[in-house]
Scaffold this motif. Structure first.
Motif, PDB file in Angstrom:
ATOM      1  N   GLY A  93      45.100  18.287 148.226  1.00  0.00           N
ATOM      2  CA  GLY A  93      45.640  17.202 149.034  1.00  0.00           C
ATOM      3  C   GLY A  93      46.479  16.272 148.202  1.00  0.00           C
ATOM      4  O   GLY A  93      46.727  16.519 147.017  1.00  0.00           O
ATOM      5  N   ASP A 107      57.058  10.106 141.626  1.00  0.00           N
ATOM      6  CA  ASP A 107      55.872  10.944 141.492  1.00  0.00           C
ATOM      7  C   ASP A 107      55.009  10.309 140.401  1.00  0.00           C
ATOM      8  O   ASP A 107      55.377  10.284 139.232  1.00  0.00           O
ATOM      9  CB  ASP A 107      56.322  12.362 141.097  1.00  0.00           C
ATOM     10  CG  ASP A 107      55.157  13.326 140.951  1.00  0.00           C
ATOM     11  OD1 ASP A 107      54.033  12.870 140.638  1.00  0.00           O
ATOM     12  OD2 ASP A 107      55.374  14.539 141.128  1.00  0.00           O
ATOM     13  N   LEU A 119      45.991  20.254 135.736  1.00  0.00           N
ATOM     14  CA  LEU A 119      45.768  19.153 134.794  1.00  0.00           C
ATOM     15  C   LEU A 119      44.935  18.095 135.503  1.00  0.00           C
ATOM     16  O   LEU A 119      44.756  18.145 136.724  1.00  0.00           O
ATOM     17  CB  LEU A 119      47.106  18.565 134.328  1.00  0.00           C
ATOM     18  CG  LEU A 119      48.031  18.034 135.431  1.00  0.00           C
ATOM     19  CD1 LEU A 119      47.906  16.532 135.592  1.00  0.00           C
ATOM     20  CD2 LEU A 119      49.469  18.389 135.124  1.00  0.00           C
ATOM     21  N   PHE A 175      58.339  18.459 137.746  1.00  0.00           N
ATOM     22  CA  PHE A 175      57.383  19.539 138.005  1.00  0.00           C
ATOM     23  C   PHE A 175      58.164  20.746 138.524  1.00  0.00           C
ATOM     24  O   PHE A 175      59.085  20.593 139.335  1.00  0.00           O
ATOM     25  CB  PHE A 175      56.364  19.022 139.023  1.00  0.00           C
ATOM     26  CG  PHE A 175      55.472  20.072 139.598  1.00  0.00           C
ATOM     27  CD1 PHE A 175      54.722  20.904 138.782  1.00  0.00           C
ATOM     28  CD2 PHE A 175      55.356  20.223 140.964  1.00  0.00           C
ATOM     29  CE1 PHE A 175      53.888  21.869 139.313  1.00  0.00           C
ATOM     30  CE2 PHE A 175      54.517  21.178 141.518  1.00  0.00           C
ATOM     31  CZ  PHE A 175      53.791  22.009 140.688  1.00  0.00           C
ATOM     32  N   GLU A 230      59.968  11.372 138.068  1.00  0.00           N
ATOM     33  CA  GLU A 230      58.592  11.410 137.564  1.00  0.00           C
ATOM     34  C   GLU A 230      58.553  10.619 136.273  1.00  0.00           C
ATOM     35  O   GLU A 230      59.407  10.832 135.416  1.00  0.00           O
ATOM     36  CB  GLU A 230      58.224  12.833 137.139  1.00  0.00           C
ATOM     37  CG  GLU A 230      57.840  13.786 138.191  1.00  0.00           C
ATOM     38  CD  GLU A 230      57.623  15.188 137.599  1.00  0.00           C
ATOM     39  OE1 GLU A 230      57.795  16.144 138.348  1.00  0.00           O
ATOM     40  OE2 GLU A 230      57.321  15.333 136.390  1.00  0.00           O
ATOM     41  N   MET A 242      54.431  18.641 148.372  1.00  0.00           N
ATOM     42  CA  MET A 242      54.324  17.184 148.237  1.00  0.00           C
ATOM     43  C   MET A 242      55.712  16.524 148.216  1.00  0.00           C
ATOM     44  O   MET A 242      55.989  15.628 148.998  1.00  0.00           O
ATOM     45  CB  MET A 242      53.570  16.865 146.937  1.00  0.00           C
ATOM     46  CG  MET A 242      53.669  15.429 146.487  1.00  0.00           C
ATOM     47  SD  MET A 242      52.480  14.366 147.275  1.00  0.00           S
ATOM     48  CE  MET A 242      51.003  14.826 146.411  1.00  0.00           C
ATOM     49  N   LYS A 248      45.090  16.468 141.012  1.00  0.00           N
ATOM     50  CA  LYS A 248      45.085  16.033 139.599  1.00  0.00           C
ATOM     51  C   LYS A 248      44.049  14.921 139.417  1.00  0.00           C
ATOM     52  O   LYS A 248      42.981  15.003 139.985  1.00  0.00           O
ATOM     53  CB  LYS A 248      46.495  15.565 139.209  1.00  0.00           C
ATOM     54  CG  LYS A 248      47.609  16.517 139.627  1.00  0.00           C
ATOM     55  CD  LYS A 248      47.516  17.827 138.884  1.00  0.00           C
ATOM     56  CE  LYS A 248      48.644  18.797 139.207  1.00  0.00           C
ATOM     57  NZ  LYS A 248      48.795  19.188 140.604  1.00  0.00           N
ATOM     58  N   SER A 298      49.351  13.435 143.616  1.00  0.00           N
ATOM     59  CA  SER A 298      48.719  14.705 143.935  1.00  0.00           C
ATOM     60  C   SER A 298      47.224  14.549 143.713  1.00  0.00           C
ATOM     61  O   SER A 298      46.790  14.217 142.615  1.00  0.00           O
ATOM     62  CB  SER A 298      49.289  15.798 143.019  1.00  0.00           C
ATOM     63  OG  SER A 298      48.423  16.893 143.047  1.00  0.00           O
ATOM     64  N   CYS A 319      51.864  11.154 139.579  1.00  0.00           N
ATOM     65  CA  CYS A 319      50.697  12.014 139.328  1.00  0.00           C
ATOM     66  C   CYS A 319      50.087  11.828 137.949  1.00  0.00           C
ATOM     67  O   CYS A 319      48.878  11.821 137.793  1.00  0.00           O
ATOM     68  CB  CYS A 319      51.092  13.485 139.427  1.00  0.00           C
ATOM     69  SG  CYS A 319      51.298  14.024 141.076  1.00  0.00           S
ATOM     70  N   PHE A 320      50.946  11.723 136.941  1.00  0.00           N
ATOM     71  CA  PHE A 320      50.424  11.664 135.578  1.00  0.00           C
ATOM     72  C   PHE A 320      49.737  10.335 135.298  1.00  0.00           C
ATOM     73  O   PHE A 320      48.796  10.273 134.526  1.00  0.00           O
ATOM     74  CB  PHE A 320      51.556  11.881 134.560  1.00  0.00           C
ATOM     75  CG  PHE A 320      51.807  13.325 134.249  1.00  0.00           C
ATOM     76  CD1 PHE A 320      51.585  14.309 135.199  1.00  0.00           C
ATOM     77  CD2 PHE A 320      52.269  13.715 132.998  1.00  0.00           C
ATOM     78  CE1 PHE A 320      51.812  15.641 134.918  1.00  0.00           C
ATOM     79  CE2 PHE A 320      52.499  15.052 132.702  1.00  0.00           C
ATOM     80  CZ  PHE A 320      52.275  16.010 133.660  1.00  0.00           C
ATOM     81  N   ASN A 364      56.702  15.703 133.471  1.00  0.00           N
ATOM     82  CA  ASN A 364      55.876  16.879 133.230  1.00  0.00           C
ATOM     83  C   ASN A 364      56.744  18.023 132.755  1.00  0.00           C
ATOM     84  O   ASN A 364      57.623  18.439 133.503  1.00  0.00           O
ATOM     85  CB  ASN A 364      55.184  17.269 134.546  1.00  0.00           C
ATOM     86  CG  ASN A 364      54.400  18.548 134.449  1.00  0.00           C
ATOM     87  OD1 ASN A 364      54.032  18.971 133.363  1.00  0.00           O
ATOM     88  ND2 ASN A 364      54.143  19.182 135.586  1.00  0.00           N
TER      89      ASN A 364
HETATM   90  C1  LIG Z   1      53.966  15.892 138.125  1.00  0.00           C
HETATM   91  C2  LIG Z   1      53.446  16.739 139.243  1.00  0.00           C
HETATM   92  N1  LIG Z   1      53.769  16.418 140.498  1.00  0.00           N
HETATM   93  C3  LIG Z   1      53.333  17.166 141.548  1.00  0.00           C
HETATM   94  C4  LIG Z   1      52.549  18.263 141.350  1.00  0.00           C
HETATM   95  C5  LIG Z   1      52.135  19.057 142.564  1.00  0.00           C
HETATM   96  O1  LIG Z   1      50.844  18.902 142.841  1.00  0.00           O
HETATM   97  P1  LIG Z   1      50.186  19.713 144.059  1.00  0.00           P
HETATM   98  O2  LIG Z   1      50.068  21.115 143.579  1.00  0.00           O
HETATM   99  O3  LIG Z   1      48.877  19.057 144.241  1.00  0.00           O
HETATM  100  O4  LIG Z   1      51.096  19.575 145.210  1.00  0.00           O
HETATM  101  C6  LIG Z   1      52.206  18.644 140.061  1.00  0.00           C
HETATM  102  C7  LIG Z   1      51.365  19.827 139.815  1.00  0.00           C
HETATM  103  O5  LIG Z   1      51.166  20.266 138.710  1.00  0.00           O
HETATM  104  C8  LIG Z   1      52.648  17.849 138.982  1.00  0.00           C
HETATM  105  O6  LIG Z   1      52.348  18.170 137.717  1.00  0.00           O
END
Ligand SMILES: Cc1ncc(COP(=O)(O)O)c(C=O)c1O
Length: 304
Positions: A129, A94, A247, A22, A65, A1, A119, A116, A96-97, A69
């Protein structure tokens, strides 16, 4: 990603990134980028004042991020957004969280945002994906890279994800409510050394969390009295909550980052971002709060 977000970086370019990342993102930056002649500097999320001084003439991109994480540290996106604008840099985040339901980095100055789908976006453990959204000119280059290097979602996963997005808001409300409850109860527990959750008043950046996040998110971290040994016994004693490195699922999940997601980091690198040996990360699922708490409480007792 993360790699897909960086087709703009060339030999000789410099990346400024937050230190708390991450594990795999950290590996790309520290192991692959140097092979391609791309240098980097890590900055402390909690010290935004130093960020400007770390920008070099060759800096092209800022990546971070927030929340991080697994440290759950935050940075003021608007502040970094202004910095990026002033120095004409790409700001990639990022998300994601938080998901776009809780935090909208583009409104605060980001050029690119990554999600992501493994998640919360799917949130049901079914999709491989992700998505990168952002300024059209930048997305065009990312699309080229994705198209020709392979990270494309299958149509089936795309369809599932489109259904998942219909329930993102209600799921996030429940993840956040459960996480806040667990964090609050842990904070009052005598066997708990510390708890970190963005919407707990004890979080060092609580005010910032309130400013840029609609709610605190589905993740919390904590440490029980007794460090590494206690954390291991606690995790093993859980009955309902599963132990996996993922997660953002319907089910609650615990992870022990020091021995899993962040095990490739040196001890010094882990300590620099607050990943102690006893740190436990909990992703609050959609179960009834009393079911989650019952399992957490019994595992705390069993691990004494
Ligand atoms: C903060 C963060 N970004 C990106 C990812 C990567 O996600 P993916 O495995 O779907 O590429 C993770 C996976 O744990 C993550 O915690």
């Amino acid at each position: 990603m993360f790699l897909c977000m960086a087709p703009f970086l060339r030999q000789g370019d410099h990346l400024l990134a937050s230190r708390s990342l991450f594990g795999s993102t950290h590996q790309v930056i520290t192991q692959l980028f140097p092979r391609w002649g791309i240098s980097y500097t890590y900055a402390d999320l909690r010290n935004p004042a130093e960020w400007e001084s770390l920008i070099q003439p060759t800096t092209k991109m800022i990546f971070l991020e927030t929340p991080s994480n697994p440290g759950l540290d935050l940075i003021d996106i608007e502040f970094v957004g202004n910095l990026a604008k002033k120095h004409n840099l790409i700001l990639a985040i990022d998300n994601c969280f938080a998901t776009p339901y809780l935090q909208r980095p583009m409104d605060l100055g980001a050029s690119l945002v990554a999600h992501s789908a493994t998640k919360f976006m799917d949130g049901q453990g079914r999709v491989l994906g992700g998505a990168i959204v952002g300024q059209k000119d930048l997305v065009k280059e990312i699309r080229f890279m994705a198209r020709h290097t392979g990270p494309a979602m299958s149509p089936f996963h795309g369809w599932i994800l489109s259904k998942s997005l219909e329930t993102l808001a209600v799921r996030m409300d429940r993840h956040c409510a459960n996480a806040l409850q667990i964090a609050t109860r842990l904070e009052a527990h005598k066997e708990v050394a510390w708890v970190k959750y963005p919407y707990l008043a004890s979080h060092p950046q609580y005010e910032l969390a309130k400013k840029q996040m609609q709610q605190g998110g589905g993740l919390l971290t904590f440490e029980l009295n007794g460090g590494y040994e206690r954390a291991t016994r606690f995790v093993s004693a859980l009955k309902m909550i599963s132990i996996t490195a993922n997660l953002g699922d319907t089910r609650s999940i615990v992870t022990h980052p020091a021995t899993t997601t962040h095990s490739k980091l040196s001890v010094a690198d882990r300590m620099a971002v607050g990943i102690t040996d006893g740190l436990v990360r909990l992703s609050a699922g959609l179960e009834h709060i009393e079911d989650i708490w019952k399992d957490v409480a019994q595992a705390i007792e069993a691990s004494k």
